[in-house]
Write an enzyme that holds these catalytic residues in place. Structure first.
Site, PDB file in Angstrom:
ATOM      1  N   ALA A  13       3.689  -1.711  -3.053  1.00 47.70           N
ATOM      2  CA  ALA A  13       3.979  -3.067  -2.279  1.00 47.70           C
ATOM      3  C   ALA A  13       3.438  -2.833  -0.732  1.00 47.70           C
ATOM      4  O   ALA A  13       3.575  -1.930  -0.068  1.00 47.70           O
ATOM      5  CB  ALA A  13       5.518  -3.299  -2.374  1.00 47.70           C
ATOM      6  N   ALA A  14       2.812  -3.876  -0.254  1.00 43.87           N
ATOM      7  CA  ALA A  14       2.350  -3.970   1.161  1.00 43.87           C
ATOM      8  C   ALA A  14       1.833  -5.284   1.488  1.00 43.87           C
ATOM      9  O   ALA A  14       1.484  -5.895   0.861  1.00 43.87           O
ATOM     10  CB  ALA A  14       1.489  -2.825   1.518  1.00 43.87           C
ATOM     11  N   TYR A  49      -2.629  -2.457  10.191  1.00 46.42           N
ATOM     12  CA  TYR A  49      -2.354  -2.049   9.072  1.00 46.42           C
ATOM     13  C   TYR A  49      -2.448  -0.571   8.588  1.00 46.42           C
ATOM     14  O   TYR A  49      -1.581   0.177   7.980  1.00 46.42           O
ATOM     15  CB  TYR A  49      -3.105  -2.936   8.163  1.00 46.42           C
ATOM     16  CG  TYR A  49      -3.221  -2.660   6.536  1.00 46.42           C
ATOM     17  CD1 TYR A  49      -2.046  -2.760   6.070  1.00 46.42           C
ATOM     18  CD2 TYR A  49      -3.949  -1.743   5.947  1.00 46.42           C
ATOM     19  CE1 TYR A  49      -2.065  -2.528   4.292  1.00 46.42           C
ATOM     20  CE2 TYR A  49      -4.087  -1.482   4.612  1.00 46.42           C
ATOM     21  CZ  TYR A  49      -2.950  -1.554   3.818  1.00 46.42           C
ATOM     22  OH  TYR A  49      -2.910  -1.213   2.525  1.00 46.42           O
ATOM     23  N   LYS A  78       0.587   2.062   7.559  1.00 48.10           N
ATOM     24  CA  LYS A  78       0.392   2.984   6.321  1.00 48.10           C
ATOM     25  C   LYS A  78       0.442   4.598   6.705  1.00 48.10           C
ATOM     26  O   LYS A  78       1.109   5.266   5.890  1.00 48.10           O
ATOM     27  CB  LYS A  78      -1.113   2.964   5.489  1.00 48.10           C
ATOM     28  CG  LYS A  78      -1.245   1.584   4.793  1.00 48.10           C
ATOM     29  CD  LYS A  78      -0.221   1.687   3.655  1.00 48.10           C
ATOM     30  CE  LYS A  78      -0.737   0.731   2.431  1.00 48.10           C
ATOM     31  NZ  LYS A  78       0.281   1.057   1.404  1.00 48.10           N
TER      32      LYS A  78
END
Length: 131
Positions: free
Chosen positions: A13-14, A80, A84
């Site tokens: 999920a992201a 992003y 991560k």
């Protein structure tokens, strides 16, 4: 977690749209970092046997080798990629501190026009496109 009591958790999920991460980094951090911490805390609480986390090549920035070996330097170029990498650091922390078992997978998606032109549309949301 309470009802299902999973042995394994696959964390894919992201919010992964780079432009959204640039346009609204606070919202993006809330979704990705706090969402991941929620997953990690529940995995710890319910003694999950293994977490498999989908990282991203975005943590390496403009890597010259693709796929990039995991021992290469990280230098994310977008919020992003930074998120991560932050989650990867939290995973390392949870492993070292709580011995929460994990496996990190780095995914690379070929989004070139050539690859997309030959891709078949998935039949449903859980099926990956095939080139």
């Amino acid at each position: 977690f309470k009802d299902e009591k999973p042995d394994f958790v696959f964390h894919f999920a992201a919010q992964s749209e780079i432009q959204k991460s640039i346009k609204n980094p606070i919202s993006n951090a809330n979704v990705n970092i706090l969402g991941s911490l929620n997953i990690l805390e529940n995995c710890k609480k319910f003694k999950v046997k293994k977490i498999i986390f989908a990282s991203s090549g975005a943590v390496y920035g403009s890597a010259k080798i693709i796929p990039t070996p995991e021992d290469c330097s990280t230098f994310p170029l977008s919020p992003y990629g930074i998120l991560k990498l932050t989650i990867e650091n939290y995973l390392d922390y949870y492993w070292k501190t709580f011995r929460l078992p994990l496996k990190r997978e780095t995914r690379y998606w070929d989004c070139s026009k050539k690859a997309l032109a030959g891709a078949k549309k998935p039949k449903n949301s859980t099926q990956q496109a095939e080139a």
